[in-house]
Design a protein around this motif. Structure first.
Motif, PDB file in Angstrom:
ATOM      1  N   GLY A 273      -4.076  -8.628   4.653  1.00 57.93           N
ATOM      2  CA  GLY A 273      -3.354  -7.480   5.179  1.00 57.93           C
ATOM      3  C   GLY A 273      -2.633  -6.666   4.135  1.00 57.93           C
ATOM      4  O   GLY A 273      -1.830  -5.791   4.471  1.00 57.93           O
ATOM      5  N   GLY A 274      -2.901  -6.922   2.857  1.00 60.51           N
ATOM      6  CA  GLY A 274      -2.218  -6.215   1.788  1.00 60.51           C
ATOM      7  C   GLY A 274      -2.649  -4.764   1.663  1.00 60.51           C
ATOM      8  O   GLY A 274      -3.839  -4.448   1.794  1.00 60.51           O
ATOM      9  N   THR A 275      -1.693  -3.881   1.413  1.00 66.10           N
ATOM     10  CA  THR A 275      -1.973  -2.449   1.259  1.00 66.10           C
ATOM     11  C   THR A 275      -1.368  -1.857  -0.012  1.00 66.10           C
ATOM     12  O   THR A 275      -1.835  -0.810  -0.475  1.00 66.10           O
ATOM     13  CB  THR A 275      -1.431  -1.653   2.462  1.00 66.10           C
ATOM     14  N   LEU A 276      -0.326  -2.484  -0.555  1.00 63.01           N
ATOM     15  CA  LEU A 276       0.368  -1.917  -1.713  1.00 63.01           C
ATOM     16  C   LEU A 276      -0.274  -2.403  -3.004  1.00 63.01           C
ATOM     17  O   LEU A 276      -0.205  -3.588  -3.341  1.00 63.01           O
ATOM     18  CB  LEU A 276       1.843  -2.314  -1.697  1.00 63.01           C
ATOM     19  N   VAL A 277      -0.912  -1.479  -3.725  1.00 60.86           N
ATOM     20  CA  VAL A 277      -1.565  -1.802  -4.999  1.00 60.86           C
ATOM     21  C   VAL A 277      -1.201  -0.728  -6.011  1.00 60.86           C
ATOM     22  O   VAL A 277      -1.365   0.473  -5.735  1.00 60.86           O
ATOM     23  CB  VAL A 277      -3.103  -1.864  -4.868  1.00 60.86           C
ATOM     24  N   THR A 278      -0.693  -1.139  -7.161  1.00 59.75           N
ATOM     25  CA  THR A 278      -0.511  -0.214  -8.281  1.00 59.75           C
ATOM     26  C   THR A 278      -1.600  -0.458  -9.303  1.00 59.75           C
ATOM     27  O   THR A 278      -2.219  -1.520  -9.346  1.00 59.75           O
ATOM     28  CB  THR A 278       0.872  -0.391  -8.949  1.00 59.75           C
ATOM     29  N   LEU A 279      -1.823   0.548 -10.150  1.00 62.25           N
ATOM     30  CA  LEU A 279      -2.790   0.444 -11.239  1.00 62.25           C
ATOM     31  C   LEU A 279      -2.047   0.485 -12.566  1.00 62.25           C
ATOM     32  O   LEU A 279      -1.122   1.293 -12.735  1.00 62.25           O
ATOM     33  CB  LEU A 279      -3.795   1.595 -11.185  1.00 62.25           C
TER      34      LEU A 279
ATOM     35  N   PHE B 206      -9.717   0.108   0.087  1.00 56.43           N
ATOM     36  CA  PHE B 206      -8.409   0.743  -0.081  1.00 56.43           C
ATOM     37  C   PHE B 206      -8.613   2.247  -0.270  1.00 56.43           C
ATOM     38  O   PHE B 206      -9.533   2.672  -0.964  1.00 56.43           O
ATOM     39  CB  PHE B 206      -7.682   0.175  -1.295  1.00 56.43           C
ATOM     40  N   ASP B 207      -7.728   3.046   0.324  1.00 57.68           N
ATOM     41  CA  ASP B 207      -7.852   4.493   0.157  1.00 57.68           C
ATOM     42  C   ASP B 207      -6.659   5.113  -0.560  1.00 57.68           C
ATOM     43  O   ASP B 207      -6.589   6.332  -0.711  1.00 57.68           O
ATOM     44  CB  ASP B 207      -8.064   5.183   1.504  1.00 57.68           C
ATOM     45  N   SER B 208      -5.707   4.275  -0.998  1.00 59.40           N
ATOM     46  CA  SER B 208      -4.476   4.781  -1.617  1.00 59.40           C
ATOM     47  C   SER B 208      -4.031   3.855  -2.742  1.00 59.40           C
ATOM     48  O   SER B 208      -4.425   2.685  -2.790  1.00 59.40           O
ATOM     49  CB  SER B 208      -3.343   4.868  -0.587  1.00 59.40           C
ATOM     50  N   ILE B 209      -3.219   4.384  -3.625  1.00 62.19           N
ATOM     51  CA  ILE B 209      -2.479   3.560  -4.573  1.00 62.19           C
ATOM     52  C   ILE B 209      -0.992   3.752  -4.296  1.00 62.19           C
ATOM     53  O   ILE B 209      -0.587   4.744  -3.683  1.00 62.19           O
ATOM     54  CB  ILE B 209      -2.801   3.877  -6.049  1.00 62.19           C
ATOM     55  N   ALA B 210      -0.205   2.807  -4.738  1.00 67.50           N
ATOM     56  CA  ALA B 210       1.239   2.876  -4.527  1.00 67.50           C
ATOM     57  C   ALA B 210       1.929   3.420  -5.774  1.00 67.50           C
ATOM     58  O   ALA B 210       1.557   3.081  -6.905  1.00 67.50           O
ATOM     59  CB  ALA B 210       1.796   1.495  -4.193  1.00 67.50           C
TER      60      ALA B 210
END
Length: 267
Positions: free
Chosen positions: A219-225, A251-255
């Motif tokens: 269920g993770g959604t928060l990902v930084t690069l 994933f469609d977004s980055i945090a």
């Protein structure tokens, strides 16, 4: 495509000599929309001794100079890579209480002190037994880190593989740790935290595929690069490929972060 490098080091880190203004120029040249400075604050020294010497003054000076020079052209966030906070949790909480802090990477660089406290970089990984002994301790430390509140994302979950495989020629996988990592991710997600995809200066993008699949299944959604750049030439390396991998994994977004608050930005 929106891209932000959220793992970079300047001369305020002991393993970099790069002024932040040079890192920021490199970020602009690479087409980054945002940059976050995450200089090292490791609460254990490389040989495992408690180290409480970190001070914010150098980071503040670097940021003031760079923000003045790049105002209106590149947002530069105040971040920190906080290593081994479980070894001194009260000190870690004090450090991250800085009122202007935007973002904290929680990282495991060292063994736990009970295992010697040595940086994983300095371990001899000749043979799988040595690798798995180190990984056992690594994920025990990560479990302790995940339970804290002083971080925003877990740093480079696959960190020891840089040295086990990339440097020392092994072919170790994290397959036997799937359930432990799943449990760690569930803790992270329940706390409203995330993970980073750390490209190790463009060397390890594909290595993240299985980790991202596991994180998303939890269920993770928060990902930084982050590039983990320590010099201007490495800023943003691997980030476009990492963003494409995120898209492939659903994933469609980055945090991105401001004052420790995440915001999802479409890729």
């Amino acid at each position: 495509m929106f891209l932000a490098d959220y793992h970079t080091h300047s001369l305020c880190s002991p393993d970099s000599s790069a002024p932040l203004v040079q890192m920021a120029q490199a970020a602009l040249d690479a087409g980054m929309d945002e940059l976050c400075l995450t200089d090292h604050c490791d609460l254990l020294s490389a040989d495992g001794k408690l180290d409480l010497s970190f001070r914010w003054e150098g980071v503040e000076e670097q940021l003031a100079q760079a923000r003045a020079q790049f105002a209106g052209r590149l947002p530069i966030r105040m971040g920190l890579e906080l290593g081994e906070p479980w070894e001194a949790p009260q000190e870690a909480a004090r450090i991250v209480s800085h009122p202007e802090l935007d973002f904290v990477i929680g990282s495991v660089h060292n063994q736990g002190r009970a295992a010697g406290g040595v940086d994983f970089y300095y371990i001899d990984y000749r043979g799988e037994e040595a690798c798995y002994t180190a990984l056992d301790d690594y994920f025990s430390c990560m479990e302790a880190l995940a339970a804290l509140d002083c971080y925003d994302v877990l740093g480079h979950v696959i960190y020891p593989l840089r040295y086990m495989n990339g440097r020392d020629g092994n072919h170790v996988t994290l397959d036997r740790y799937t359930e432990r990592i799943r449990s760690i991710f569930r803790t992270v997600i329940a706390k409203g935290k995330g993970i980073e995809v750390n490209t190790c200066r463009g060397r390890s993008v594909e290595d993240w595929r299985s980790i991202l699949a596991l994180y998303r299944s939890c269920g993770g959604t928060l990902v930084t690069l982050g590039s983990d750049a320590h010099s201007p030439g490495d800023v943003a390396k691997g980030l476009p490929a990492a963003a494409r991998l995120l898209g492939e994994m659903g994933f469609d977004s980055i945090a991105v972060y401001e004052r420790r608050q995440p915001k999802l930005v479409k890729l």
